[in-house]
Write an enzyme that holds these catalytic residues in place. Structure first.
Site, PDB file in Angstrom:
ATOM      1  N   ASN A  38      38.590  44.280  47.255  1.00 20.86           N
ATOM      2  CA  ASN A  38      39.574  45.095  47.993  1.00 20.86           C
ATOM      3  C   ASN A  38      39.606  44.656  49.457  1.00 20.86           C
ATOM      4  OD1 ASN A  38      40.052  46.669  45.724  1.00 20.86           O
ATOM      5  ND2 ASN A  38      38.844  48.423  46.415  1.00 20.86           N
ATOM      6  N   TYR A 112      31.106  54.112  35.215  1.00 20.44           N
ATOM      7  CA  TYR A 112      30.897  52.658  35.153  1.00 20.44           C
ATOM      8  C   TYR A 112      30.481  52.193  33.758  1.00 20.44           C
ATOM      9  CZ  TYR A 112      30.530  52.807  40.285  1.00 20.44           C
ATOM     10  OH  TYR A 112      30.756  52.977  41.629  1.00 20.44           O
ATOM     11  N   TYR A 113      31.070  51.088  33.326  1.00 18.69           N
ATOM     12  CA  TYR A 113      30.627  50.386  32.112  1.00 18.69           C
ATOM     13  C   TYR A 113      30.388  48.949  32.559  1.00 18.69           C
ATOM     14  CZ  TYR A 113      32.413  54.591  30.000  1.00 18.69           C
ATOM     15  OH  TYR A 113      32.623  55.909  29.684  1.00 18.69           O
ATOM     16  N   ARG A 114      29.302  48.735  33.281  1.00 14.30           N
ATOM     17  CA  ARG A 114      29.086  47.443  33.935  1.00 14.30           C
ATOM     18  C   ARG A 114      27.676  46.895  33.759  1.00 14.30           C
ATOM     19  NH1 ARG A 114      29.901  49.396  40.159  1.00 14.30           N
ATOM     20  NH2 ARG A 114      29.921  47.180  40.551  1.00 14.30           N
ATOM     21  N   ARG A 179      26.505  54.053  46.265  1.00 13.32           N
ATOM     22  CA  ARG A 179      26.914  54.480  44.923  1.00 13.32           C
ATOM     23  C   ARG A 179      25.674  54.999  44.211  1.00 13.32           C
ATOM     24  NH1 ARG A 179      30.843  53.641  47.296  1.00 13.32           N
ATOM     25  NH2 ARG A 179      32.633  52.313  46.810  1.00 13.32           N
ATOM     26  N   ALA A 264      39.683  53.318  50.537  1.00 16.65           N
ATOM     27  CA  ALA A 264      39.977  53.461  51.973  1.00 16.65           C
ATOM     28  C   ALA A 264      38.871  52.832  52.824  1.00 16.65           C
ATOM     29  CB  ALA A 264      40.163  54.925  52.337  1.00 16.65           C
ATOM     30  N   ASP A 266      36.944  50.332  51.951  1.00 13.65           N
ATOM     31  CA  ASP A 266      37.054  48.871  51.827  1.00 13.65           C
ATOM     32  C   ASP A 266      38.164  48.363  52.741  1.00 13.65           C
ATOM     33  OD1 ASP A 266      35.333  49.419  49.715  1.00 13.65           O
ATOM     34  OD2 ASP A 266      36.964  49.408  48.259  1.00 13.65           O
ATOM     35  N   ASP A 302      43.211  51.868  43.877  1.00  7.70           N
ATOM     36  CA  ASP A 302      42.190  51.349  44.781  1.00  7.70           C
ATOM     37  C   ASP A 302      42.757  50.599  45.962  1.00  7.70           C
ATOM     38  OD1 ASP A 302      40.167  52.072  43.064  1.00  7.70           O
ATOM     39  OD2 ASP A 302      39.107  50.175  43.411  1.00  7.70           O
TER      40      ASP A 302
HETATM   41  O1  KDG Z   1      35.439  51.370  47.127  1.00  5.07           O
HETATM   42  C1  KDG Z   1      36.127  51.381  45.911  1.00  5.07           C
HETATM   43  C2  KDG Z   1      35.154  50.951  44.870  1.00  5.07           C
HETATM   44  O2  KDG Z   1      34.236  51.962  44.655  1.00  5.07           O
HETATM   45  C3  KDG Z   1      35.778  50.647  43.568  1.00  5.07           C
HETATM   46  O3  KDG Z   1      36.736  49.647  43.714  1.00  5.07           O
HETATM   47  C4  KDG Z   1      34.760  50.295  42.541  1.00  5.07           C
HETATM   48  O4  KDG Z   1      33.575  48.479  43.505  1.00  5.07           O
HETATM   49  C5  KDG Z   1      33.547  49.562  43.019  1.00  5.07           C
HETATM   50  C6  KDG Z   1      32.267  50.219  42.835  1.00  5.07           C
HETATM   51  O5  KDG Z   1      31.327  49.491  42.548  1.00  5.07           O
HETATM   52  O6  KDG Z   1      32.159  51.425  42.972  1.00  5.07           O
END
Ligand code: KDG
Length: 321
Positions: A38, A112-114, A179, A264, A266, A302
């Site tokens: 972003n 999240y599915y990461r 996060r 925002a 980012d 986003d």
């Molecule tokens: O800042 C926005 C991000 O949270 C979103 O694009 C997802 O990169 C991301 C994340 O890891 O939370």
């Protein structure tokens, strides 16, 4: 060659067609998202040639990610394709329905599915990759975030290695991007040393309070003495830059009608860092940060459309009182 390199995971995104808990949502629209990419889009939109470095899966979501970023003018030549691991995904939940499990109007959550994604396999081996090493070596700015060190041990090792590289005139910026959902298996206390090893640190007072124990700009400056500049965004109304030489610059945000807040922060980083690379003073950088954030706040999804370089210049001149 790009002046700015942003490194970190981006994901496919599923945006709900209506508010409510995931079990009650009928359909989703697909999009792309990721903090560092972003920021790369905003930098590119503001006239800074930019690259995004990451890894994606050999799948449609990965092609969509690299395709959309390339279409927004971001160099994706060093994005690696992992033959086995998938592109990461997140599903957005938004509040505002009458459902008993609703989050509440105006609130949202990212699911999240990461785990095990292609990008989670980023590692210090990246530095031996000719395409990535060439981009990083030539960049004036390397932008990182506090998301990457939470993704895996190898991602954490890569962030440490990047922060330890000789600068050769390059600025390393680091957006805290706290996060909590990603930090269940790792001690977030390590973030402090990572932030303190960067040159420009961007963080929100709220997230700093949660991750570092204080959101007070002065206390944060004492906690992180090494970066050249510390930029603290306070409750969406004002941003304060605290330079290592003791200079403090306070700049109020623009007043806007918020449509969708994701991205925002980012965008703020993209605007601020574009200002830095364009040689603006601290006040001009903060202003451009607010302007880019306002664009993201007033558009859904986003990625707000960043103002193009000409309109950003006109807006900045107009507010120059
Ligand atoms: O800042 C926005 C991000 O949270 C979103 O694009 C997802 O990169 C991301 C994340 O890891 O939370």
């Amino acid at each position: 060659l790009p002046q700015a390199v942003c490194l970190g995971e981006s994901m496919a995104v599923l945006l709900p067609e209506q508010p409510g808990p995931l079990d009650a949502v009928g359909g989703f629209r697909s999009a792309v998202g990721g903090a560092e990419s972003n920021t790369a889009c905003v930098l590119a939109g503001l006239g800074v040639p930019s690259a995004w470095i990451s890894r994606v899966g050999a799948d449609g979501f990965g092609r969509r990610l690299t395709g959309e970023l390339a279409a927004r003018g971001v160099d994706v030549s060093a994005v690696a394709v992992d033959p086995h691991r998938p592109t990461g995904l997140y599903v957005k939940e938004t509040g505002g329905s009458a459902h008993p499990h609703d989050l509440g109007a105006g609130r949202s959550r990212l699911h999240y599915y990461r785990a095990g994604s292609a990008a989670s396999a980023l590692s210090p081996e990246l530095l031996a990759d000719p395409a990535a090493a060439r981009l990083i070596g030539a960049a004036r700015l390397l932008h990182l975030s506090g998301i990457t060190p939470a993704l895996s041990d190898s991602c954490l090792a890569l962030v440490r290695a990047l922060l330890a590289l000789p600068r050769n005139g390059r600025t390393v910026s680091f957006d805290l991007n706290w996060r909590p959902a990603l930090w269940r298996d790792r001690d977030p206390a390590l973030l402090r040393n990572l932030l303190d090893a960067a040159d420009v640190v961007l963080l929100g007072a709220d997230e700093a309070e949660a991750a570092l124990g204080t959101g007070d700009p002065g206390e944060l400056r004492a906690l992180l003495p090494r970066p050249r500049s510390l930029v603290v965004k306070q409750d969406a109304h004002v941003a304060t830059a605290l330079d290592r030489d003791g200079t403090v610059t306070v700049q109020p945000a623009l007043r806007v009608e918020v449509v969708e807040p994701t991205g925002a922060g980012d965008a703020f980083a993209g605007g601020y860092l574009a200002g830095l690379l364009h040689g603006l003073d601290q006040r001009g950088r903060l202003r451009l940060g607010h302007l880019a954030a306002a664009c993201a706040l007033t558009s859904p999804g986003d990625q707000g459309r960043a103002p193009d370089a000409a309109s950003a210049e006109a807006l900045l001149a107009a507010t120059e009182a």
